[in-house]
Scaffold this active site. Structure first.
Site, PDB file in Angstrom:
ATOM      1  N   GLY A 240      42.589  35.046  35.578  1.00 61.19           N
ATOM      2  CA  GLY A 240      42.163  34.335  34.383  1.00 61.19           C
ATOM      3  C   GLY A 240      42.756  32.965  34.217  1.00 61.19           C
ATOM      4  N   GLY A 284      41.667  33.863  40.687  1.00 59.56           N
ATOM      5  CA  GLY A 284      40.537  33.535  41.550  1.00 59.56           C
ATOM      6  C   GLY A 284      40.251  32.051  41.393  1.00 59.56           C
ATOM      7  CB  CYS A 351       9.748  26.195  37.662  1.00 59.20           C
ATOM      8  SG  CYS A 351       9.086  24.940  38.748  1.00 59.20           S
TER       9      CYS A 351
HETATM   10  C1  LIG Z   1      37.315  38.217  38.049  1.00 52.18           C
HETATM   11  C2  LIG Z   1      38.590  38.937  38.122  1.00 52.18           C
HETATM   12  C3  LIG Z   1      39.791  38.242  38.361  1.00 52.18           C
HETATM   13  C4  LIG Z   1      39.873  36.752  38.530  1.00 52.18           C
HETATM   14  O1  LIG Z   1      39.558  35.983  37.448  1.00 52.18           O
HETATM   15  P1  LIG Z   1      39.800  34.405  37.521  1.00 52.18           P
HETATM   16  O2  LIG Z   1      39.430  33.928  36.177  1.00 52.18           O
HETATM   17  O3  LIG Z   1      38.912  33.844  38.581  1.00 52.18           O
HETATM   18  O4  LIG Z   1      41.239  34.185  37.840  1.00 52.18           O
HETATM   19  C5  LIG Z   1      40.950  38.988  38.477  1.00 52.18           C
HETATM   20  N1  LIG Z   1      40.940  40.325  38.344  1.00 52.18           N
HETATM   21  C6  LIG Z   1      39.812  41.022  38.110  1.00 52.18           C
HETATM   22  C7  LIG Z   1      39.868  42.500  37.991  1.00 52.18           C
HETATM   23  C8  LIG Z   1      38.606  40.349  37.981  1.00 52.18           C
HETATM   24  O5  LIG Z   1      37.482  41.047  37.731  1.00 52.18           O
END
Ligand SMILES: *Cc1c(COP(=O)(O)O)cnc(C)c1O
Length: 428
Positions: A240, A284, A351
């Site tokens: 996150g 991520g 479109c």
């Molecule tokens: C999507 C996800 C993340 C990563 O989230 P980011 O915002 O990209 O850091 C981490 N853990 C789980 C379980 C997720 O589903």
């Protein structure tokens, strides 16, 4: 302007030592371009920030942000582990060279076949429901395995409602007040519950909700430790961590963030009399988000009710603006530092009226034939791309010290039909 980019001596956008205009020319557009060193730097920045505060620390890169094999290989080399949310991601991680112990499977609404796949692969299982636990217990070879649970700490945060994954409306995890019972049940069924996990949302720039979730999860872990007699080997706070998308947004002060989170973690370990489990997070976006650009060519400049810049990419190529209303900063590749002169809309070639990359955006003068670079296209970008409107998926290249490699070939029309059949009776 806090958004990170470089300009070369010709005044063009530089991506990893390559000229964005030359890349567009050589490989065509739409084109995803990833700067390898930026991925490595981002990984190391977050890894160092946390491991300097707490040595037994691991990053589980959230593969769904960007599942390209080359990207996964870079993270494998950096020493990352993987947060996988589907059998396909487990398969990809194994292919990229991750050992099963380095993969944590956090599935949601998982079928029994998928559970069997993950079990056979030997990856760590992070369970989302009691149903999942009970069905796993029925599978041969499941008893005795180490598992963890995803807990909803009743705290959520994120850049859009769709991306808030904790709290009352979230479909994820077991409830915090049933945790003791669920862990007890796991033990009774013969499992070794050794981990606890949460993930409250995505795109968080304000550390407060994340800190709150850390405290809640630690209190849940403390209760489970005391009342269910569980010794935790790892505690995972999910991902996150946000990145700035607009020029005005601030950066997350990662050192300060890490110090605060680890401080809370240590206090809570002491408070609840727990040993020193491995601390895990699952970024991520933070690792891959700002490492890639989407290059697209302006094919139309149209003055109708308003001024539209038409490009050869769309929400099939980059979904976030349409799906979440997300802002993606746009640079003109041959003058990335040019001042804005007018407010214009940048529209894709799909479109649908929602197919806009920018509305009323202050931009410099743009002509047909210009190459635009859409920033922050590393996370939830290619991985969400589709063939909608029968457009083959774009190519991806990776750049390191000016050296360019194609990491994904551009699809052709043939790829649109490779899995299709026309019933014989229709061919008569
Ligand atoms: C999507 C996800 C993340 C990563 O989230 P980011 O915002 O990209 O850091 C981490 N853990 C789980 C379980 C997720 O589903």
């Amino acid at each position: 302007m806090k958004l990170h980019f470089k300009t070369n001596e010709k005044g063009n956008l530089d991506i990893g030592g390559a000229d964005a205009l030359e890349l567009a020319q050589e490989y065509g557009t739409p084109l995803y371009v990833t700067d390898e060193m930026r991925v490595r730097d981002n990984y190391q920045r977050v890894y160092q920030a946390f491991s300097n505060e707490y040595a037994d620390f691991k990053i589980f890169y959230a593969a769904k942000a960007n599942t390209s094999l080359a990207m996964m290989k870079i993270l494998e080399q950096e020493g990352s582990c993987i947060d996988a949310v589907s059998p396909g991601e487990i398969y990809t991680a194994l292919l990229a060279g991750f050992e099963p112990e380095r993969i944590l499977y956090t599935g949601n609404n998982v079928t029994t076949e998928e559970l069997q796949f993950a079990l056979d692969a030997g990856v760590r299982m992070n369970l989302d429901s009691v149903s999942m636990l009970e069905r796993l217990a029925e599978l041969p070879g499941a008893k005795g395995t180490k598992i963890s649970f995803r807990v909803n700490p009743m705290v959520g945060a994120g850049h859009h409602d769709h991306c808030i994954t904790g709290g009352e409306l979230s479909k994820f995890g077991i409830m915090e007040h049933e945790a003791v019972e669920v862990y007890q049940k796991a033990k009774e069924l013969g499992f070794q519950p050794v981990g606890i996990h949460t993930h409250i949302g995505s795109g968080i720039l304000d550390p407060e909700p994340f800190k709150l979730a850390v405290q809640v999860l630690m209190d849940v872990a403390g209760r489970v430790h005391k009342e269910a007699g569980v010794t935790f080997e790892f505690i995972d706070f999910g991902g996150g961590l946000g990145i700035p998308y607009t020029p005005e947004e601030g950066l997350l002060d990662i050192e300060k963030f890490a110090a605060e989170i680890v401080g809370l973690y240590k206090d809570k370990l002491k408070e609840h009399g727990m040993n020193n489990p491995t601390m895990c997070i699952e970024p991520g976006r933070y690792i891959v988000g700002d490492a890639s650009y989407l290059l697209t060519t302006v094919n139309t400049v149209k003055q109708s009710y308003r001024k539209f810049i038409g490009v050869n990419a769309g929400f099939n190529t980059l979904l976030r603006p349409t799906m979440y209303g997300s802002y993606h900063h746009i640079l003109v590749a041959d003058k990335p530092e040019a001042e804005a002169t007018e407010n214009i809309d940048v529209a894709g070639n799909v479109c649908e009226s929602g197919d806009l990359f920018a509305r009323d955006r202050p931009l410099p003068e743009i002509k047909e034939g210009d190459i635009l670079a859409i920033m922050n296209a590393g996370a939830y970008a290619f991985s969400m791309a589709s063939q909608y409107n029968s457009r083959p998926l774009p190519a991806e290249v990776m750049v390191c010290d000016g050296e360019v490699d194609i990491i994904r070939e551009r699809e052709t029309f043939a790829d649109l039909f490779s899995k299709q059949n026309i019933p014989m009776r229709l061919l008569k």
